[in-house]
Structures are given as C-alpha cells and as structure tokens.
Design a protein around this motif. Sequence first.
Motif, mmCIF file in Angstrom:
data_model
loop_
_atom_site.group_PDB
_atom_site.id
_atom_site.type_symbol
_atom_site.label_atom_id
_atom_site.label_comp_id
_atom_site.label_asym_id
_atom_site.label_seq_id
_atom_site.Cartn_x
_atom_site.Cartn_y
_atom_site.Cartn_z
ATOM 1 N N LEU A 159 0.807 -1.125 0.124
ATOM 2 C CA LEU A 159 0.015 -0.133 0.168
ATOM 3 C C LEU A 159 0.888 1.352 -0.004
ATOM 4 N N GLY A 160 2.178 1.227 0.452
ATOM 5 C CA GLY A 160 2.799 2.420 0.726
ATOM 6 C C GLY A 160 2.666 3.133 2.167
ATOM 7 N N ARG A 161 3.569 4.022 2.266
ATOM 8 C CA ARG A 161 3.789 4.904 3.597
ATOM 9 C C ARG A 161 2.578 5.993 3.564
ATOM 10 N N HIS A 162 2.380 6.194 4.875
ATOM 11 C CA HIS A 162 1.503 7.389 5.085
ATOM 12 C C HIS A 162 -0.072 7.248 4.850
ATOM 13 N N ALA A 209 3.280 3.928 11.506
ATOM 14 C CA ALA A 209 2.957 5.502 11.634
ATOM 15 C C ALA A 209 2.031 5.742 10.556
ATOM 16 N N TYR A 210 0.996 5.051 10.577
ATOM 17 C CA TYR A 210 -0.077 5.319 9.526
ATOM 18 C C TYR A 210 -1.011 6.151 10.451
ATOM 19 N N PRO A 211 -1.638 7.414 9.732
ATOM 20 C CA PRO A 211 -2.766 8.049 10.511
ATOM 21 C C PRO A 211 -3.958 7.154 10.589
ATOM 22 N N ILE A 212 -4.436 7.005 11.900
ATOM 23 C CA ILE A 212 -5.529 6.160 11.915
ATOM 24 C C ILE A 212 -6.941 6.846 12.504
ATOM 25 N N SER A 213 -8.204 6.655 12.096
ATOM 26 C CA SER A 213 -9.316 7.167 12.448
ATOM 27 C C SER A 213 -10.048 6.203 13.021
#
Length: 471
Positions: A194-197, A218-222
């Motif tokens: 999927l890639g970074r970020h 370090a994925y942003p997570i909601s």
Amino acid sequence: MKELPIHIQLQPKSDKTLYQQIYEYIRNEIRTGSLLQNEKLPSTRFLAEYLQVSRTTVDMAYGQLAAEGYLEARPQRGYFVCAVDNLYDIETQPSEEKQSCRPVGEQAVYACDFSPDAIDMSFFPYATWKKITKNILVDAKSSMFALGEPQGDLELRTTICRYLHGSRGVNCEPEQIIIGAGNDFLLLLLEKILGRHVHVAMENPTYVKAYKIFRSFAYPISFVPMDENGMRVDALRRTEAQVAYVMPSHQYPAGVAMPIGRRLELLKWASQAEGRYLIEDDYDSEFRYKGKPLPSLQASDSSGRVVYIGTFSKAIAPAIRISYMVLPYALLDKYRTECGFFSSTVSRIDQAILNEFIRDGYFERYLNKMRKQYRMKHDFLLNELRPLEKRFRIGGDHAGLHILLTDQTGGKEEELAALAAKAGVKVYAMGSFRMENDREASEPATMILGYGGLTIEEIREGVELLKRVWS
C-alpha cells in the motif's frame, strides 16, 4: 501415602476459591515440614472425590504448586513433594511486608479464565497430522527442501482457493493468494504494497493487535463508531481514510454481523475514489451456530477493492501459523513489482502437510466436529448465565467463541472485573478494546466471556463464581 484429605477443611462461603484453599493448605503443609521431600500426594481423582469438588479444581491447585516448585509431577506415578529445605517462610514476615506488591513478572492465578482467544485442542486429530507428516517426509524429494515460491506453493494456494470459494464465496485465482506465517506478517507485507502514510479507518471497538501494527507503520488512524450493523459509513465518509479495516462476518470483539446493505455501502465508499481499499479480516468466520456461515465481503466485490485476510490459527491450531491474503489484481501487480523478492515465511513441509490435511477432507471433518463442540459450550454457557439476565443483556451470541454481557444497572467495567478477579475468575472488559479517543462515559459496561478453551465443568464453575459476586 499420607492421608492428606483428612485435614483439609474447605469453606465454600470463603472469599477464597476452593482451588486456592487447597493450594494454600498443601503449600503450608510443605513449608512447615508436615509433608516431607519425596512424599507422594493423593491422586487428583481421589482428592476431588474426597472433597466433593471437581477434578479441575484439584488439577489447578496441584498445577500451581508444581509451577512454584513445591511439587513435582512424575509421569505415570503422580505428584511428589520437592526438596524445600531452604525455603524462605513468607508467613513469618511482619504483616506490613505481607502487603507488598506481587513480584514483577508473576501472573495472577485464576480458577477460570474466560479468554476470548483460547481454543479447544483436546479434539485435534494428532494421529492424522502425524501420519500426514510422516508420509510427506518419507516421500519428500530434494525439491521439497528448496526455497519455493515467494507467494507460497501453488498446490496449497490452489487448495485454499477452492476452499475459500466453497465455504466463503471468495472469488479469486491461486495467483492472487499469498501465504504467510500469521496475519502479523501479512499486514507487514501489505504495508509495503500500500505504501507509506496511508490513512486507515478502524472500527471502534477493534482488534487491538491490528491497531498496534498499523500504528507501528506510522499510519494516520481514524476510529469509526459502530452501530448494530457494524462500521458506520456516514462517519467513515467524514474521515480522510484511504483504507478501512473491517471484520464483517463477526466483528471482534463486538460480535456484530454486518448485513448486506451495510456491506454494499462500504463497497460503494471504496469505489468512489482511486486508491481506496477495504481490508476484510475473516478471522473466525467458520464458527457460526445459527444458519450457514455468512458469505465474505469479498464475494460481493465487483471492482477489486477488497483485500481478504484469513488464518487457520482458530480453525486448526495457533501453532500452525499459516495465514493467507487474497489481493485484488491492482495490488497484485504492485506486489510483484515492488515486493516479489520477499521469500515465503512458511516452511514447504508445513505447507505440504496443511495442503493434504485440507485436500483429503480431514480439515472439513475436524471443523464440523469443532462446530458441534463449540456450539455445545456456547449453548451451555448461555443456559448457565440465565440467572444473571436480570442485570445483564446477553449478546454477541450464535457465532465466534465469546459472548457479551452488558450491565443494565449502571455498573462500571473496572468494578465488575475486580469483583470477578476476587472470586478467582478472569473476564475481559470491552473498554480495553476501545481506542483512547472514544472511551465515552455513556457507554454501558460490557464484559467479554470467551468459552472456546474451557471445559463444560470449568464453564459451570466459572459462572457459579460470577453469580456470587455479580447477582
């Protein structure tokens, strides 16, 4: 043999569980020298019959004493007292020292642990597994010990492909399947694909281990709230997520089964923007006790937006450590271009064993047997919990290996867990699966009771202890 049972006076109304009373009595007898080194104790069956308690209770007491070094279990002979001549007698210390904290690393011991992660291994077909292993090793050629294909052996991928289509409605080809040593590895590999970020949305409450893995990227997570149908798509649309991690067939830990309408809403969300995907974790879909297993979300995907992940850890054994991931073709091309150099993390021997176990029908027969066993435990637990229905609403049933008890009197999860622990029972609070930014005080206290790894007698004993403190 010393007539040990004569001196034990159990107190059923004591704050201490029966197994704790037995454990403490024998421990004190050893410490004071009343039981000497190499002295044989009564068998667990004899002591259980004498004291009129379950054999499991005595087994737990003996097991704890053996773990602490007071007793030694000798095969085919029984339990014997260990050498403890230099044992430091804690009971002689001042009372204030008795209140000191438990040593670091020492785990609390429970008479019953309602773990939602435990499974029953007592019916595992060890003889069949050994026979398959032996035959494969006898017939193995030198190619069996070569590195193999990065995605896993084609023969096993073909077998898994057929199994998934027949049991879960998954539409795929063997070339789309990647075999890995556990879901952890597959999620790590997916991060490379999927890639970074990448912004990820997760149901709340959710599978905490997956959350920790995504956070390590370090994925942003909601965190998206749920209703009785699963992840709320209206709330998902208010996030900037590119990927949504869901468990539609039986959400863990809430136990929600996502209906077709909500599934189609999720698929529509995924198809409305480039690069959006749904990760479907189908971790225990095999265990459904009312009607047939629900089809997978991937079965309804016509635009290649679902990454399907499954495992044999629940259905066969945790030690198998073989999971699989089905990639849509767009991500499969990316995998081959950017990640195809990663070697398979599963031994070719293990792949061959599992392939034969599934292909020759052993897996299906074992799965049918375990469905009956788990359904029996599930129904028994529900029946035992009926006296608690005045206080708790029971839900999350008819699937999986755990049920939910929601307090309707305004109780707190911490208080319920503390009362259970005092009675010698370990239960699990729903709050521990809710992420930190959504721990609303308005949420009713909900406790999780798993039954997969318990015997009928252990379930009965555990519920009896809970009735005393929760009624």
